[in-house]
Scaffold this active site. Sequence first.
Site, PDB file in Angstrom:
ATOM      1  N   ARG A 101       0.860  -1.191   0.000  1.00 32.04           N
ATOM      2  CA  ARG A 101       0.000   0.000   0.000  1.00 32.04           C
ATOM      3  C   ARG A 101       0.886   1.228   0.000  1.00 32.04           C
ATOM      4  NH1 ARG A 101      -4.760   0.253   4.382  1.00 32.04           N
ATOM      5  NH2 ARG A 101      -3.026   0.947   5.673  1.00 32.04           N
ATOM      6  N   THR A 105      -1.160   7.517  -0.540  1.00 32.41           N
ATOM      7  CA  THR A 105      -2.481   7.343  -1.163  1.00 32.41           C
ATOM      8  C   THR A 105      -3.265   6.182  -0.572  1.00 32.41           C
ATOM      9  OG1 THR A 105      -1.656   5.810  -2.831  1.00 32.41           O
ATOM     10  CG2 THR A 105      -1.534   8.172  -3.360  1.00 32.41           C
ATOM     11  N   ASP A 197       0.328  -3.378  12.188  1.00 32.76           N
ATOM     12  CA  ASP A 197       0.911  -3.667  10.870  1.00 32.76           C
ATOM     13  C   ASP A 197       1.370  -5.126  10.854  1.00 32.76           C
ATOM     14  OD1 ASP A 197       2.938  -3.996   8.770  1.00 32.76           O
ATOM     15  OD2 ASP A 197       2.648  -1.848   8.468  1.00 32.76           O
ATOM     16  N   ASP A 200       5.065  -5.905   9.683  1.00 38.85           N
ATOM     17  CA  ASP A 200       6.066  -5.516  10.690  1.00 38.85           C
ATOM     18  C   ASP A 200       6.043  -6.459  11.881  1.00 38.85           C
ATOM     19  OD1 ASP A 200       6.979  -3.429   9.190  1.00 38.85           O
ATOM     20  OD2 ASP A 200       5.892  -1.867  10.281  1.00 38.85           O
TER      21      ASP A 200
HETATM   22  C1  PRP Z   1      -0.823  -4.951   4.232  1.00 37.52           C
HETATM   23  C2  PRP Z   1      -1.573  -6.254   4.243  1.00 37.52           C
HETATM   24  C3  PRP Z   1      -2.365  -6.198   2.976  1.00 37.52           C
HETATM   25  C4  PRP Z   1      -2.689  -4.719   2.864  1.00 37.52           C
HETATM   26  C5  PRP Z   1      -4.103  -4.505   3.307  1.00 37.52           C
HETATM   27  O1  PRP Z   1       0.281  -5.013   3.412  1.00 37.52           O
HETATM   28  O2  PRP Z   1      -0.741  -7.360   4.365  1.00 37.52           O
HETATM   29  O3  PRP Z   1      -1.655  -6.661   1.846  1.00 37.52           O
HETATM   30  O4  PRP Z   1      -1.788  -4.033   3.744  1.00 37.52           O
HETATM   31  O5  PRP Z   1      -4.493  -3.203   3.096  1.00 37.52           O
HETATM   32  P1  PRP Z   1      -5.628  -2.800   2.063  1.00 37.52           P
HETATM   33  O6  PRP Z   1      -6.739  -3.759   2.231  1.00 37.52           O
HETATM   34  O7  PRP Z   1      -6.002  -1.403   2.505  1.00 37.52           O
HETATM   35  O8  PRP Z   1      -5.039  -2.798   0.685  1.00 37.52           O
HETATM   36  P2  PRP Z   1       1.350  -3.823   3.347  1.00 37.52           P
HETATM   37  O9  PRP Z   1       0.949  -2.796   2.337  1.00 37.52           O
HETATM   38  O10 PRP Z   1       1.587  -3.308   4.728  1.00 37.52           O
HETATM   39  O11 PRP Z   1       2.631  -4.514   2.760  1.00 37.52           O
HETATM   40  P3  PRP Z   1       3.628  -5.572   3.432  1.00 37.52           P
HETATM   41  O12 PRP Z   1       2.850  -6.859   3.627  1.00 37.52           O
HETATM   42  O13 PRP Z   1       4.701  -5.699   2.406  1.00 37.52           O
HETATM   43  O14 PRP Z   1       4.107  -5.015   4.740  1.00 37.52           O
HETATM   44  N1  URA Z   2      -2.213  -3.347   6.803  1.00 38.13           N
HETATM   45  C1  URA Z   2      -1.924  -3.861   8.027  1.00 38.13           C
HETATM   46  O1  URA Z   2      -0.906  -4.543   8.198  1.00 38.13           O
HETATM   47  N2  URA Z   2      -2.770  -3.599   9.031  1.00 38.13           N
HETATM   48  C2  URA Z   2      -3.886  -2.850   8.879  1.00 38.13           C
HETATM   49  O2  URA Z   2      -4.624  -2.640   9.851  1.00 38.13           O
HETATM   50  C3  URA Z   2      -4.158  -2.332   7.600  1.00 38.13           C
HETATM   51  C4  URA Z   2      -3.317  -2.611   6.580  1.00 38.13           C
END
Ligand code: PRP
Ligand code: URA
Length: 206
Positions: A101, A105, A197, A200
């Site tokens: 994400r 945005t 998160d 993380d």
């Molecule tokens: C997180 C999660 C999803 C997304 C959900 O990933 O694992 O893929 O956010 O958010 P959304 O429904 O609003 O799109 P992140 O973007 O944090 O990436 P990462 O897994 O690489 O940390």
């Molecule tokens: N991605 C995450 O990891 N946690 C949230 O709550 C939303 C998006």
Amino acid sequence: MHEEVKHPCVQHKLALIRDKDTGHKKFRELATEITMFLCYEALKNVSLKKVKVQTPIATAQCHMIDEDIVVVPVLRAGVGMLDGILGLVPTARVGFVGIYRDEKTKLPVTYYHRLPPQTEGGLCIVIDPMLATGGSTVATLDLLKANGATTIIVVCIVTCPEGLKKVREAHPDVAVYTAAIDDRLNERKYIVPGLGDAGDRLFGTS
Ligand code: PRP
Ligand code: URA
């Protein structure tokens, strides 16, 4: 269609994984265990074939899974659910979709995909712990369908009404299985109460 899996064993582990004091080792173990339970439920209607098995006593009429299953973790956090589902269906093939994400945005950015040919015609199971705005899931489903997938299930640990609505509107044929439908998104588009998160917390990067 969506299903919130309310089994006490799932809800107990969900309480533990939400806890801010749960460290990344325990968080990973819980993600694996919760995924197993969720996938157990998600696979309840999978096709079976009849097989004969010779026991030490006689021939038994048995059933075995008769689907080419392709598991698709969404990088990065989806990787934290991979061991859990492979514990249930060890012969599944695995495809990867890389999406993050955008911090400003909050829109999904797709940066990678590598899918097995069986995506076409197989049962695809998307795994990602968080379905928040739904943008990343919809982008994953768009990509899978563009690559020939027709039967797709999404398994996430926590979601919220806004994300479910977005997925339902874009892909009404896709079923979502989750341990929790939380209240809402906050101003940073994080799920409330959620678990923070997921990437993380899984990988110790915060
Ligand atoms: C997180 C999660 C999803 C997304 C959900 O990933 O694992 O893929 O956010 O958010 P959304 O429904 O609003 O799109 P992140 O973007 O944090 O990436 P990462 O897994 O690489 O940390
Ligand atoms: N991605 C995450 O990891 N946690 C949230 O709550 C939303 C998006």
